[in-house]
Design a protein around this motif. Structure first.
Motif, PDB file in Angstrom:
ATOM      1  N   ARG A  12      33.262  -5.513  -2.106  1.00  0.00           N
ATOM      2  CA  ARG A  12      32.167  -6.348  -2.603  1.00  0.00           C
ATOM      3  C   ARG A  12      32.730  -7.354  -3.586  1.00  0.00           C
ATOM      4  NH1 ARG A  12      26.834  -5.565  -2.691  1.00  0.00           N
ATOM      5  NH2 ARG A  12      27.100  -3.410  -2.017  1.00  0.00           N
ATOM      6  N   ARG A  16      25.523  -6.180  -6.184  1.00  0.00           N
ATOM      7  CA  ARG A  16      24.272  -6.319  -5.452  1.00  0.00           C
ATOM      8  C   ARG A  16      23.192  -6.838  -6.385  1.00  0.00           C
ATOM      9  NH1 ARG A  16      22.343  -1.061  -2.389  1.00  0.00           N
ATOM     10  NH2 ARG A  16      24.308  -1.529  -1.336  1.00  0.00           N
ATOM     11  N   ARG A  18      19.771  -7.265  -8.128  1.00  0.00           N
ATOM     12  CA  ARG A  18      18.683  -6.356  -8.472  1.00  0.00           C
ATOM     13  C   ARG A  18      17.640  -7.145  -9.255  1.00  0.00           C
ATOM     14  NH1 ARG A  18      20.485  -1.365  -7.207  1.00  0.00           N
ATOM     15  NH2 ARG A  18      22.713  -1.022  -7.259  1.00  0.00           N
ATOM     16  N   VAL A 203      33.429  -1.030   8.942  1.00  0.00           N
ATOM     17  CA  VAL A 203      32.112  -0.475   8.648  1.00  0.00           C
ATOM     18  C   VAL A 203      31.161  -0.834   9.788  1.00  0.00           C
ATOM     19  CG1 VAL A 203      30.172  -0.498   7.031  1.00  0.00           C
ATOM     20  CG2 VAL A 203      32.522  -0.638   6.179  1.00  0.00           C
ATOM     21  N   ARG A 206      25.365  -1.512  11.761  1.00  0.00           N
ATOM     22  CA  ARG A 206      24.067  -1.030  11.288  1.00  0.00           C
ATOM     23  C   ARG A 206      24.108  -0.678   9.800  1.00  0.00           C
ATOM     24  NH1 ARG A 206      26.263   3.140  14.290  1.00  0.00           N
ATOM     25  NH2 ARG A 206      26.525   5.126  13.186  1.00  0.00           N
ATOM     26  N   ARG A 207      25.264  -0.214   9.325  1.00  0.00           N
ATOM     27  CA  ARG A 207      25.386   0.096   7.901  1.00  0.00           C
ATOM     28  C   ARG A 207      25.470  -1.179   7.071  1.00  0.00           C
ATOM     29  NH1 ARG A 207      29.899   4.306   6.401  1.00  0.00           N
ATOM     30  NH2 ARG A 207      28.993   3.764   4.372  1.00  0.00           N
ATOM     31  N   GLY A 210      21.786  -2.427   7.137  1.00  0.00           N
ATOM     32  CA  GLY A 210      20.851  -1.565   6.430  1.00  0.00           C
ATOM     33  C   GLY A 210      21.166  -1.381   4.960  1.00  0.00           C
ATOM     34  N   ASN A 211      22.450  -1.275   4.612  1.00  0.00           N
ATOM     35  CA  ASN A 211      22.825  -0.963   3.235  1.00  0.00           C
ATOM     36  C   ASN A 211      23.089  -2.192   2.380  1.00  0.00           C
ATOM     37  OD1 ASN A 211      22.673   1.692   4.038  1.00  0.00           O
ATOM     38  ND2 ASN A 211      24.880   1.991   4.189  1.00  0.00           N
ATOM     39  N   GLU A 212      23.461  -3.304   3.004  1.00  0.00           N
ATOM     40  CA  GLU A 212      23.843  -4.477   2.232  1.00  0.00           C
ATOM     41  C   GLU A 212      22.889  -5.647   2.438  1.00  0.00           C
ATOM     42  OE1 GLU A 212      26.224  -4.120   0.137  1.00  0.00           O
ATOM     43  OE2 GLU A 212      26.887  -2.169   0.880  1.00  0.00           O
ATOM     44  N   VAL A 215      18.999  -5.186   1.411  1.00  0.00           N
ATOM     45  CA  VAL A 215      18.729  -5.169  -0.031  1.00  0.00           C
ATOM     46  C   VAL A 215      18.736  -6.585  -0.604  1.00  0.00           C
ATOM     47  CG1 VAL A 215      19.579  -4.355  -2.262  1.00  0.00           C
ATOM     48  CG2 VAL A 215      19.655  -2.856  -0.279  1.00  0.00           C
TER      49      VAL A 215
END
Length: 302
Positions: A12, A16, A18, A203, A206-207, A210-212, A215
């Protein structure tokens, strides 16, 4: 013997995003929007529980606001406060379900279009949404409701009434806007270094999505959903005013205003003003809330 040191790959390049409100200046209009929306939701949720039956005649016809009837009575002597509260509940339910359905459909399609930008999935999804956007919401709703009528119909074992039709129509109209926002946010994210690093590390897609991506795509979509809540509340009221919305005996804000227009010249100002103010509070409140959310999220991004 030579030792090969493998460089550490950072997955990263930036943290992320927030939503952080603490320590950030909130405009007075944003506070006003939060207060208006909170008051409207509380009124819609609890107003019908503490008011008389909206169909019962509890007073004299066209009685002005008083201690017994805070909003006055309608032309049949029914308590106007209870009818407006019940209409506000209908508006909230229509807005929440229509925006929720639109988000459930638009988010995965918008993210998929942005992730596959320039390829056939992106072209197919966006061309379909562009076709939907060419027809204005009210024209689309009037045509569909004019063809199918305001009565209930069965879709297999499910019965869909007038409220269900309005929910589906607003959801269909809102989906392209949500999808475009999600696609634009996804296009910005896939160009970041951390996405490239995750791909190099193997990776699964789908991850990553869905995860990055999900969000980081949500904040601008949340702003758009607040604005569309205002549109949905106003659209439900306008369709009720035109007589193609939720039908009597269920009271709606637009239906009450439509009934009041016949008695406005007779001096029954409260009959039209009270439901109109509640509708105004909802549309302005959600609009200010969306504008404030946009300012907060934009400042956080900078």
């Amino acid at each position: 013997m030579t030792t090969i040191i493998q460089p550490q790959v950072r997955t990263r390049s930036r943290p992320r995003r927030r939503i952080v409100v603490k320590g950030r200046h909130i405009k007075a209009l944003t506070v006003l929007g939060i207060a208006l929306v909170t008051g409207y939701l509380l009124f819609a949720a609890f107003g019908p529980l503490f008011t008389p039956d909206p169909l019962a005649r509890t007073g004299a016809p066209l009685e002005g606001p008083s201690a017994a009837h805070w909003f006055g009575t309608d032309h049949l002597g029914r308590d106007l406060l209870s009818r407006v509260a019940s209409g506000a509940r209908v508006s909230v339910l229509v807005a929440v379900f229509s925006v929720g359905i639109g988000l459930l459909v638009a988010l995965p399609l918008g993210i998929a279009a942005g992730y596959c930008a320039g390829r056939w999935p992106d072209e197919l999804i966006m061309r379909v949404f562009e076709a939907i956007q060419t027809v204005p919401l009210f024209v689309f709703a009037m045509v569909v409701l004019g063809i199918t009528g305001v009565t209930s119909f069965h879709l297999g074992p499910v019965e869909i009434g007038a409220a269900g039709k309005i929910v589906l129509l607003i959801a269909i109209a809102a989906t392209p806007y949500f999808a475009r926002v999600a696609r634009a946010a996804t296009l910005a994210e896939v160009q970041e270094d951390y996405i490239s690093a995750l791909r190099l590390l193997g990776v699964p897609r789908r991850r990553i999505i869905g995860n990055e991506l999900l969000v980081n795509v949500l904040p601008p979509v949340i702003v758009q959903s607040c604005l569309w809540m205002a549109v949905a509340v106003f659209a439900e009221g306008a369709l009720g005013f035109l007589g193609v919305g939720v039908q009597p005996p269920t009271p709606t804000l637009g239906g009450v205003i439509a009934d009041a227009t016949r008695y406005l010249m007779a001096g029954a100002w409260w009959y039209c003003v009270m439901p109109g103010l509640v509708l105004l509070v909802a549309t302005v409140g959600f609009g200010l809330l969306g504008d404030g959310a946009n300012d907060l999220l934009d400042r956080g991004e900078r």
